[in-house]
Scaffold this active site. Structure first.
Site, short mmCIF file in Angstrom:
data_model
loop_
_atom_site.label_atom_id
_atom_site.label_comp_id
_atom_site.label_asym_id
_atom_site.label_seq_id
_atom_site.Cartn_x
_atom_site.Cartn_y
_atom_site.Cartn_z
N ASN A 8 33.91 10.10 -19.49
CA ASN A 8 33.93 8.68 -19.82
C ASN A 8 33.46 7.85 -18.62
O ASN A 8 34.11 7.82 -17.58
CB ASN A 8 35.37 8.27 -20.21
CG ASN A 8 35.47 6.83 -20.65
OD1 ASN A 8 34.49 6.09 -20.63
ND2 ASN A 8 36.68 6.42 -21.03
N HIS A 91 41.32 4.15 -27.32
CA HIS A 91 41.51 4.41 -25.88
C HIS A 91 42.52 3.39 -25.35
O HIS A 91 42.49 2.21 -25.76
CB HIS A 91 40.18 4.30 -25.13
CG HIS A 91 40.28 4.83 -23.73
ND1 HIS A 91 40.84 4.11 -22.71
CD2 HIS A 91 39.92 6.02 -23.23
CE1 HIS A 91 40.80 4.84 -21.61
NE2 HIS A 91 40.25 6.01 -21.89
N GLU A 139 46.82 10.85 -23.40
CA GLU A 139 46.44 10.15 -22.17
C GLU A 139 47.48 9.10 -21.83
O GLU A 139 47.42 7.97 -22.32
CB GLU A 139 45.09 9.44 -22.38
CG GLU A 139 43.89 10.22 -22.03
CD GLU A 139 42.75 9.34 -21.54
OE1 GLU A 139 42.65 8.15 -21.92
OE2 GLU A 139 41.94 9.85 -20.79
O1 G3P Z 1 38.87 8.42 -20.98
C1 G3P Z 1 39.43 9.19 -19.95
C2 G3P Z 1 40.01 8.32 -18.90
O2 G3P Z 1 40.84 7.32 -19.43
C3 G3P Z 1 40.75 9.11 -17.84
O3 G3P Z 1 40.56 8.41 -16.65
O4 G3P Z 1 40.01 8.22 -14.29
O5 G3P Z 1 42.20 9.26 -14.99
O6 G3P Z 1 40.04 10.51 -15.36
P1 G3P Z 1 40.70 9.15 -15.25
#
Ligand code: G3P
Length: 221
Positions: A8, A91, A139
């Site tokens: 992303n 998201h 997430e």
């Molecule tokens: O979409 C994936 C993203 O939200 C994760 O972010 O920077 O923790 O890898 P990061």
């Protein structure tokens, strides 16, 4: 099955426009060499630029509207026209209602667009019942962009999440994201049941992004 990576780009200036094309091309080359499936989620404004290069593009967002009088919205039919193969849904940086999630997953399926539904907690899983998106990613927002990976910080929740996913959406491929940066983070996620990862800053903001991506890929094997 092949491990899955959704890279992303968010709105990081380091990967805006042509600069992002360079990293995306390197990422696809690495993925092909390592039998890994990779999808790029470029900045929304760059979607067509990336898909025109033959890259497997995920939109970062889609709106559940079909009316052409929808200023500023991103419709699934326009994303199809733009050549995406999939879209992120819900998201945590662009949260959507349960109704929107349902409409987008069903609408995308009708158009042959894959969906990756992002879920910030276990409770959100219930909205997926009967939907079967292609991917579901756990997430936790508080770990996004940080230095502690979800697989290290939330092993027990991740295990429960993947177990619940077998009930709510058994055909969905299990992903996790947030703070994933090293092969150790990926190894830990895989041991807990992850079939792939959603990743952003650990690669995009790395000193050498392609080396960081290779380290992440190594964690799957
Ligand atoms: O979409 C994936 C993203 O939200 C994760 O972010 O920077 O923790 O890898 P990061």
């Amino acid at each position: 099955m092949q491990p899955v990576i959704i890279l992303n780009f968010k709105n990081y200036r380091q990967v805006a426009g042509e600069r992002g094309i360079l990293l995306a091309t390197e990422a696809v080359e690495l993925a092909n060499k390592t039998n890994t499936q990779i999808f790029i989620a470029p900045q929304l404004i760059d979607t067509s630029l990336f898909s025109a290069k033959g890259l497997k593009v995920f939109a970062q967002h889609a709106d559940s509207v079909s009316n052409e009088r929808s200023t500023g919205k991103v419709t699934l039919s326009n994303l199809k026209q733009a050549g995406v193969v999939g879209t992120l849904v819900n998201h945590s940086e662009y949260p959507q209602s349960a109704q929107d999630v349902r409409e987008i997953v069903e609408g995308a399926a009708r158009l042959g667009i894959k969906t990756c539904v992002c879920t910030p907690d276990l409770d959100t899983l219930s909205i997926l019942e009967g939907l079967e998106p292609d991917f579901v990613a756990y997430e936790p927002p508080e770990l996004i962009g940080g230095n502690i990976s979800v697989s290290k910080a939330r092993p027990e929740i991740l295990t429960r999440f993947f177990g619940l996913l077998d009930n709510f959406s058994p055909s969905s491929i299990k992903l996790c994201g947030a703070g994933i940066k090293t092969s150790e983070d990926v190894k830990a996620a895989k041991l807990l049941g992850a079939q792939g990862v959603l990743i952003s800053s650990g690669v995009v903001l790395a000193e050498t992004p392609s080396s960081a991506l290779l380290s992440v890929i190594d964690g799957f094997f």
